[in-house]
Write a protein that holds these residues in place. Structure first.
Motif, PDB file in Angstrom:
ATOM      1  N   PRO A  38      34.198  38.917  38.405  1.00 13.08           N
ATOM      2  CA  PRO A  38      33.143  37.998  38.848  1.00 13.08           C
ATOM      3  C   PRO A  38      33.757  36.698  39.374  1.00 13.08           C
ATOM      4  O   PRO A  38      34.834  36.287  38.946  1.00 13.08           O
ATOM      5  N   VAL A  39      33.053  36.063  40.277  1.00 12.02           N
ATOM      6  CA  VAL A  39      33.565  34.825  40.871  1.00 12.02           C
ATOM      7  C   VAL A  39      33.802  33.765  39.800  1.00 12.02           C
ATOM      8  O   VAL A  39      34.769  33.006  39.865  1.00 12.02           O
ATOM      9  N   ALA A  40      32.943  33.718  38.788  1.00 14.60           N
ATOM     10  CA  ALA A  40      33.098  32.726  37.714  1.00 14.60           C
ATOM     11  C   ALA A  40      34.420  32.921  36.974  1.00 14.60           C
ATOM     12  O   ALA A  40      35.106  31.947  36.633  1.00 14.60           O
ATOM     13  N   ARG A  41      34.790  34.175  36.737  1.00  7.36           N
ATOM     14  CA  ARG A  41      36.054  34.429  36.046  1.00  7.36           C
ATOM     15  C   ARG A  41      37.234  34.027  36.917  1.00  7.36           C
ATOM     16  O   ARG A  41      38.216  33.459  36.433  1.00  7.36           O
ATOM     17  N   ILE A  42      37.151  34.320  38.204  1.00  8.07           N
ATOM     18  CA  ILE A  42      38.233  33.963  39.129  1.00  8.07           C
ATOM     19  C   ILE A  42      38.413  32.453  39.171  1.00  8.07           C
ATOM     20  O   ILE A  42      39.534  31.946  39.142  1.00  8.07           O
ATOM     21  N   ALA A  43      37.298  31.729  39.213  1.00  3.19           N
ATOM     22  CA  ALA A  43      37.374  30.270  39.217  1.00  3.19           C
ATOM     23  C   ALA A  43      38.123  29.776  37.988  1.00  3.19           C
ATOM     24  O   ALA A  43      39.000  28.895  38.080  1.00  3.19           O
ATOM     25  N   GLU A  44      37.807  30.354  36.846  1.00  6.11           N
ATOM     26  CA  GLU A  44      38.465  29.945  35.598  1.00  6.11           C
ATOM     27  C   GLU A  44      39.942  30.337  35.591  1.00  6.11           C
ATOM     28  O   GLU A  44      40.794  29.565  35.136  1.00  6.11           O
ATOM     29  N   GLU A  45      40.241  31.519  36.101  1.00  7.43           N
ATOM     30  CA  GLU A  45      41.626  32.009  36.108  1.00  7.43           C
ATOM     31  C   GLU A  45      42.558  31.094  36.907  1.00  7.43           C
ATOM     32  O   GLU A  45      43.733  30.969  36.589  1.00  7.43           O
ATOM     33  N   VAL A  46      42.047  30.491  37.974  1.00 10.07           N
ATOM     34  CA  VAL A  46      42.908  29.668  38.825  1.00 10.07           C
ATOM     35  C   VAL A  46      42.834  28.182  38.491  1.00 10.07           C
ATOM     36  O   VAL A  46      43.422  27.350  39.194  1.00 10.07           O
ATOM     37  N   GLY A  47      42.098  27.825  37.408  1.00  7.23           N
ATOM     38  CA  GLY A  47      42.156  26.445  36.947  1.00  7.23           C
ATOM     39  C   GLY A  47      40.931  25.596  37.183  1.00  7.23           C
ATOM     40  O   GLY A  47      40.931  24.408  36.848  1.00  7.23           O
TER      41      GLY A  47
END
Length: 296
Positions: free
Chosen positions: A257-266
């Motif tokens: 999910p886009v939310a997880r990707i946002a968190e993964e990259v900081g």
């Protein structure tokens, strides 16, 4: 040094095409030709060569070099007055490039040139860098050593010779890029590279100017000044740029999910990530994924 600067975006790195020697007797002119389709790097080994490009004139003496443009009109504006010998190298690039008045102009145009390059070179998701080469300069000892290696490959089989010349040419370009830096700029290059490396290794963490100050032991203003001088952006701007580039890879290579990707990259907030992404790419993260990723 008042010479203009050729600004190349990589990858792909400009590639070697051909090389050779030429000599001029007293009274000879440099050949008159137009739009030859390759960059023509000329190094004067002996004597002096009068050469023009699109109305600009240079009197190249022994130990000096110039890069003539692939779409320019090249000719000798006067005859040689002494016996002259040169080495020439032809090269080209698939990527974007431009001739700038100085380094300040290069950095001012950097982001626009990179954006053009991504479309032109079909590298929408590649991590790009700049290569800065002066148009006219005195050749350094190290660059000359690299240059001489081109002609030491003649005894090699063609397949091996071509591979080695490409590798030598990359080292040669790197040396010319380094030679452009003023002695006072060397520290700036080294420090900017340290900042860039730190950000790459820690971009998922909470990085602030204070964190960089503690990690690298320099005042944030000094870090920002040197980073901007080399990369054309501040450390915080580069951090955001790098995080978005990493998120683009995850959007294409995962189904997260886009939310997880946002968190993964900081990014701590999805809304902030989406806003930064849209501002940089012109579309939302979800639209980017739909545009470039295959769907079942």
């Amino acid at each position: 040094m008042n010479a203009s600067i050729l600004h190349f975006i990589s990858p792909p790195i400009p590639y070697f095409v051909d090389c050779g020697h030429a000599s001029y007797d007293i009274g000879d002119y440099h050949i008159d030709r137009n739009c030859i389709g390759v960059f023509d790097l000329i190094v004067v080994i002996k004597g002096s060569l009068p050469v023009s490009e699109n109305g600009g004139c240079w009197q190249l003496n022994a130990g000096e070099w110039i890069i003539l443009l692939p779409d320019g009109h090249h000719y000798g504006f006067a005859p040689c007055t002494v016996q002259t010998e040169i080495i020439w190298i032809h090269f080209q690039t698939f990527g974007s490039w431009q001739e700038c008045a100085d380094m300040k102009d290069c950095l001012h145009q950097q982001q626009a040139l990179m954006a053009e390059h991504k479309n032109k070179a079909y590298l929408n998701h590649s991590d790009l860098c700049s290569i800065f080469i002066p148009k006219h300069m005195k050749i350094s000892t190290k660059a000359m050593e690299q240059l001489e290696l081109f002609f030491k490959q003649e005894a090699e089989p063609k397949s091996m010779r071509n591979w080695r010349r490409q590798a030598i040419f990359q080292s040669f370009l790197q040396q010319l890029d380094r030679d452009l830096a003023e002695p006072s700029d060397i520290t700036a290059f080294h420090l900017a590279e340290q900042i860039e490396l730190y950000i790459r290794n820690h971009y998922m963490d909470d990085i602030t100017n204070t964190v960089l100050q503690k990690a690298l032991n320099y005042h944030p203003n000094y870090l920002a000044k040197n980073m901007f001088k080399v990369f054309g952006m501040t450390p915080m701007a580069y951090l955001q740029h790098y995080r978005i580039e990493q998120s683009k890879r995850l959007l294409l290579l995962t189904s997260w999910p886009v939310a997880r990707i946002a968190e993964e990259v900081g990014f701590h907030h999805l809304s902030h990530y989406s806003s930064c992404f849209s501002k940089k790419e012109g579309i939302t993260p979800s639209a980017f994924r739909s545009k470039f990723a295959k769907t079942n």
